[in-house]
Enzyme design. Structure first.
Site, PDB file in Angstrom:
ATOM      1  N   VAL A 171       0.863  -1.177   0.000  1.00 33.71           N
ATOM      2  CA  VAL A 171       0.000   0.000   0.000  1.00 33.71           C
ATOM      3  C   VAL A 171       0.896   1.221   0.000  1.00 33.71           C
ATOM      4  O   VAL A 171       1.833   1.307   0.793  1.00 33.71           O
ATOM      5  CB  VAL A 171      -0.933   0.023   1.226  1.00 33.71           C
ATOM      6  CG1 VAL A 171      -1.843   1.244   1.181  1.00 33.71           C
ATOM      7  CG2 VAL A 171      -1.750  -1.257   1.307  1.00 33.71           C
ATOM      8  N   CYS A 172       0.630   2.152  -0.914  1.00 37.64           N
ATOM      9  CA  CYS A 172       1.377   3.408  -0.971  1.00 37.64           C
ATOM     10  C   CYS A 172       2.881   3.114  -1.099  1.00 37.64           C
ATOM     11  O   CYS A 172       3.285   2.311  -1.928  1.00 37.64           O
ATOM     12  CB  CYS A 172       1.040   4.246   0.267  1.00 37.64           C
ATOM     13  SG  CYS A 172       1.495   5.986   0.171  1.00 37.64           S
ATOM     14  N   THR A 173       3.709   3.748  -0.260  1.00 40.37           N
ATOM     15  CA  THR A 173       5.161   3.586  -0.389  1.00 40.37           C
ATOM     16  C   THR A 173       5.667   2.281   0.193  1.00 40.37           C
ATOM     17  O   THR A 173       6.883   2.071   0.258  1.00 40.37           O
ATOM     18  CB  THR A 173       5.892   4.770   0.264  1.00 40.37           C
ATOM     19  OG1 THR A 173       5.448   4.913   1.621  1.00 40.37           O
ATOM     20  CG2 THR A 173       5.631   6.057  -0.494  1.00 40.37           C
ATOM     21  N   THR A 213       2.995   3.109  -7.038  1.00 41.56           N
ATOM     22  CA  THR A 213       3.060   3.573  -5.664  1.00 41.56           C
ATOM     23  C   THR A 213       2.445   4.962  -5.647  1.00 41.56           C
ATOM     24  O   THR A 213       1.894   5.415  -6.653  1.00 41.56           O
ATOM     25  CB  THR A 213       4.510   3.568  -5.134  1.00 41.56           C
ATOM     26  OG1 THR A 213       4.503   3.898  -3.736  1.00 41.56           O
ATOM     27  CG2 THR A 213       5.395   4.562  -5.879  1.00 41.56           C
ATOM     28  N   ALA A 223      -1.520   2.644  -4.952  1.00 44.00           N
ATOM     29  CA  ALA A 223      -1.065   4.031  -4.864  1.00 44.00           C
ATOM     30  C   ALA A 223      -1.276   4.560  -3.450  1.00 44.00           C
ATOM     31  O   ALA A 223      -1.225   3.813  -2.484  1.00 44.00           O
ATOM     32  CB  ALA A 223      -1.814   4.864  -5.901  1.00 44.00           C
TER      33      ALA A 223
END
Length: 322
Positions: A107-109, A127, A160
């Site tokens: 998730v995300c970074t 990302t 992202a």
């Protein structure tokens, strides 16, 4: 159906929503279909972690360092400030245990952690848009796509920024348990069933910079407010009081995109919103969005989103609440 273990990795500096979003989705699924998921959180040494917002989270357990420790079915790696300089022990644990998970999710970074551990090599990934360039620079072995809200590449799924982790988790639950279960969870969380993974991370207005000069800013606003109008270069240049050639150069220099691409994004976004929020027919929406014909809109949707308008509406517009 065998019970699936979902393990969420915790570390200092983690983004709390990256954890709680997917956690709520999988917990909601387990509440509907008991015995489906065993959801656990774990950190190095089992120690509490402090999130990027200062929230303190106590994990269920420690990340088991044993090489033969039971592998989770779904391993979820969230993002946050703590991914910038991670504890080397966390990277080592992911490198050793990540490949054994049946589904590896970031998730995300969190994608930065997986990439550092060598778990994304040769994959198409995404990302948070603000970190895509860094990820691509630091790991040229990856195919980094900054646009989609999530990407599935085999057993690896990357998403992202922040709330897209909910979208991805809903997609995984739908894959495991079907649309009705995922829809019930989405209703409970007051979110859409799920956005298609290849939906853009942000709107046309956010994707492009705002022009510095007022005439060009006015044109951007005009495009947004009048998607069905004549938005050819000549018409837009006349509105800005510039020659077509000068307008095209100035628009690209100040916004980072061409007038045609900006118009395409605005029209696509306008049509998407009408499909999501209204009951209008495809022909009506195609005219209102500047496409002219349903076929032209269909081609635009297939090219940008990989789904025809009717399919997009089915997947994205939630059914009315009973």
């Amino acid at each position: 159906m065998a019970q699936r273990t979902v393990l969420l990795v915790l570390f200092d500096g983690v983004q709390s929503l990256d954890v709680t979003g997917p956690l709520e989705v999988f917990t909601g699924a387990e509440a509907q279909v008991p015995g489906t998921y065993r959801i656990r959180t774990a950190s190095l040494d089992g120690a509490p972690v402090v999130t990027s917002s200062g929230l303190r989270i106590a994990p269920d357990t420690a990340l088991d360092p044993a090489p033969d420790a039971p592998a989770p079915h779904t391993l979820v790696v969230p993002g946050g400030q703590g991914t910038r300089s991670p504890d080397p022990r966390l990277t080592d644990w992911l490198r050793a245990h990540g490949p054994r998970a049946e589904r590896l999710v970031s998730v995300c970074t969190g994608a930065l952690l997986l990439a550092r551990a060598g778990l994304l090599d040769g994959r198409r990934v995404t990302t948070h848009w603000a970190y895509c360039a860094r990820l691509a620079h630091d790991h040229p072995e990856l195919e980094v796509d900054p646009d989609p809200i999530y990407i599935r590449d085999g057993t690896v799924a990357t998403s992202a920024g922040v709330t897209s982790g909910i979208d991805l988790a809903l997609a995984l639950v739908e894959e495991d348990l079907g649309r009705d279960v995922a829809l019930t969870i989405a209703r409970h969380l007051v979110v859409f069933l799920r956005r298609p993974g290849n939906q853009a991370q942000f709107s046309a207005q956010l994707a492009a910079q705002t022009a510095r000069r007022e005439p060009l800013r006015d044109v951007q606003q005009w495009i947004t407010e009048h998607p069905a109008s004549d938005l050819g270069v000549d018409a837009l240049a006349a509105r800005a009081g510039l020659s077509a050639r000068h307008f095209t150069r100035a628009f690209r220099a100040e916004t980072g995109t061409t007038p045609g691409r900006y118009v395409d994004r605005v029209r696509l976004e306008h049509a998407r919103r009408l499909l999501e929020d209204t009951a209008g027919g495809v022909e009506e929406i195609s005219r209102a969005s500047g496409y002219g014909t349903p076929e032209a809109m269909r081609r635009a949707f297939l090219k940008a989103l990989g789904a025809a308008p009717a399919e997009y509406r089915r997947r994205f517009r939630p059914a009315p609440l009973a």
